[in-house]
Design an enzyme around this catalytic site. Structure first.
Site, mmCIF file in Angstrom:
data_model
loop_
_atom_site.group_PDB
_atom_site.id
_atom_site.type_symbol
_atom_site.label_atom_id
_atom_site.label_comp_id
_atom_site.label_asym_id
_atom_site.label_seq_id
_atom_site.Cartn_x
_atom_site.Cartn_y
_atom_site.Cartn_z
ATOM 1 N N TYR A 134 0.799 -1.222 0.000
ATOM 2 C CA TYR A 134 0.000 0.000 0.000
ATOM 3 C C TYR A 134 0.836 1.279 0.000
ATOM 4 C CZ TYR A 134 -4.180 -2.830 0.970
ATOM 5 O OH TYR A 134 -5.213 -3.734 0.903
ATOM 6 N N LYS A 142 3.458 -14.749 3.964
ATOM 7 C CA LYS A 142 3.507 -15.573 2.754
ATOM 8 C C LYS A 142 4.969 -15.743 2.348
ATOM 9 C CE LYS A 142 1.110 -17.723 -0.458
ATOM 10 N NZ LYS A 142 0.175 -18.824 -0.196
ATOM 11 N N ASP A 180 -5.384 -5.788 6.255
ATOM 12 C CA ASP A 180 -6.604 -5.164 5.755
ATOM 13 C C ASP A 180 -7.667 -6.237 5.516
ATOM 14 O OD1 ASP A 180 -8.414 -3.423 4.678
ATOM 15 O OD2 ASP A 180 -7.314 -3.066 2.815
ATOM 16 N N ASP A 186 -2.821 -17.721 3.989
ATOM 17 C CA ASP A 186 -4.054 -18.336 3.478
ATOM 18 C C ASP A 186 -4.579 -19.401 4.445
ATOM 19 O OD1 ASP A 186 -1.581 -19.229 2.586
ATOM 20 O OD2 ASP A 186 -2.350 -20.217 0.795
HETATM 21 MG MG MG Z 1 -10.133 -2.305 4.775
#
Ligand code: MG
Ligand code: NAI
Length: 338
Positions: A123, A175, A233, A209
């Site tokens: 981000y 990950k 998020d 995951d």
């Molecule tokens: Mg969000």
């Protein structure tokens, strides 16, 4: 001496849920003074900018801000003011508790906290198109940035949070099996920091995951979770879903010198000014804020009163299947305060 906090009522349902929250804060005996400021659409209308300098100065001065949701125009117009505030004060830790407030949801007695890195990862906004053979958008590329500094301070925050809140375990979700450098660095740094807390707080790492699945099949196996920005998020919304959705989900954005507490939901323009919005998310955020500034007792009183109120289906607002309006719900909560 009363603590002065910056209050940004926000857009849409923001002013309604903010005034409900301030009524509950006052009734709970929170020792606060309010320095009210504008941002978002309200800032644009009052001061011709969505993020006025006086608002930033107020947050800098008070160190603590309670913020209602702010509308971000889609497409053209200004960028997210929520993100701009997080950036302005380097609010690197996004603290998202998932706490059961009712006994008739999918799960009972959930009590988890996700600590999301708020400044790095995918981000950071390093993105571009790559043109090829006359197609200007033949490909697109975005860069995930992980720094040792950023990874270390967020994992340390998670351990310090666990210590301060009597929690037993930190799970680092990653990950690193695929993203060997970025996620690998995050995991390596996490393991280093974890060693400093060995014997005090348990540590484990899991693949992101698998973590998503295990949160659904056995959420009780988790306690505090820490992860980079985008994973956090996504999983924080999943965790909100475990306890009844965004209307019950609070959030803190914590930096070294400043902290901002906000509802997780947005400005809900579809129900603005109708007196039906559920103030619980912002009120729970305010309870987190009270803990942050050392007024734990008032925070606990508020959380207990909310839980007692929400226990009766007929006390709930429309989003939770009830019939109460914002003010009537707020009255019920205030009556339950002990
Ligand atoms: Mg969000
Ligand atoms: P939203 O969360 O505002 O609304 C989604 C749905 O949930 C709507 O049906 C709404 O009525 C309902 N809802 C949300 N909060 C509620 C509450 N307290 N009580 C009862 N019902 C509630 O999400 P949406 O519609 O995607 O976004 C609207 C605006 O909010 C956008 O401009 C968006 O950018 C902004 N936004 C701001 C956030 C923030 O300030 N942190 C976070 C998310 C969105």
């Amino acid at each position: 001496m009363a603590k002065t906090i910056t209050v940004i009522p926000g857009d849409g349902i923001g002013p309604e849920v903010t005034s409900a929250t301030l009524r509950i804060l006052n009734a709970a005996g929170a020792d606060l003074e309010y320095d009210e400021q504008v941002a978002g659409i309200a800032g644009l209308e009052a001061l011709r900018t969505p993020l006025p300098e006086v608002t930033l100065e107020s947050i800098r001065r008070n160190g603590v801000c309670l913020k209602g949701p702010l509308t971000t125009p889609v497409g053209a117009g200004f960028r997210s003011i929520n993100v701009a505030i997080r950036k302005a004060f380097d609010l690197y830790a996004n603290v998202r508790p998932a706490l059961s407030m009712t006994d008739d949801g999918r799960y009972r007695d959930i009590d988890l906290v996700l600590i999301r890195e708020n400044t790095e990862g995918l981000y950071v906004g390093v993105e571009h198109y790559i043109g090829l053979e006359g197609d200007p958008k033949a490909a697109a590329e975005s860069v995930m940035i992980i720094t040792r500094f950023g990874a270390e301070r967020i994992v340390r925050y998670a351990f310090e949070y666990a210590k301060a809140n009597g929690r037993k375990k930190v799970t680092l979700a990653h990950k690193a099996n695929i993203l060997k450098y970025t996620q690998g660095l995050f995991l390596d740094v996490g393991r280093e920091v974890a060693e400093e807390y060995a014997g005090e707080i348990d540590f484990e790492d899991r693949i992101i995951d698998a973590t998503a699945m295990q949160l659904v099949t056995d959420p009780y196996d988790f306690d505090v979770l820490v992860m980079e920005n985008m994973f956090g998020d996504i999983l924080s919304d999943l965790m909100a879903g475990l306890v009844g959705g965004l209307g019950l989900a609070p959030a803190g954005n914590i930096g070294r010198d400043e902290a901002m507490f906000e509802a997780v939901h947005g400005s809900a323009p579809d129900i603005a000014n109708k007196g039906v919005a559920n103030p619980t998310s912002l009120t729970l955020s305010a309870a987190m804020m009270l803990e942050h500034i050392g007024q734990e007792a008032a925070g606990r009183r508020i959380r207990d009163a909310l839980r007692e109120t929400l226990a009766e289906p007929e006390n709930r607002t429309r989003d939770l299947g009830g019939t109460q309006g914002t003010d009537a719900f707020t009255d019920l909560v205030i009556r339950k305060l002990k």
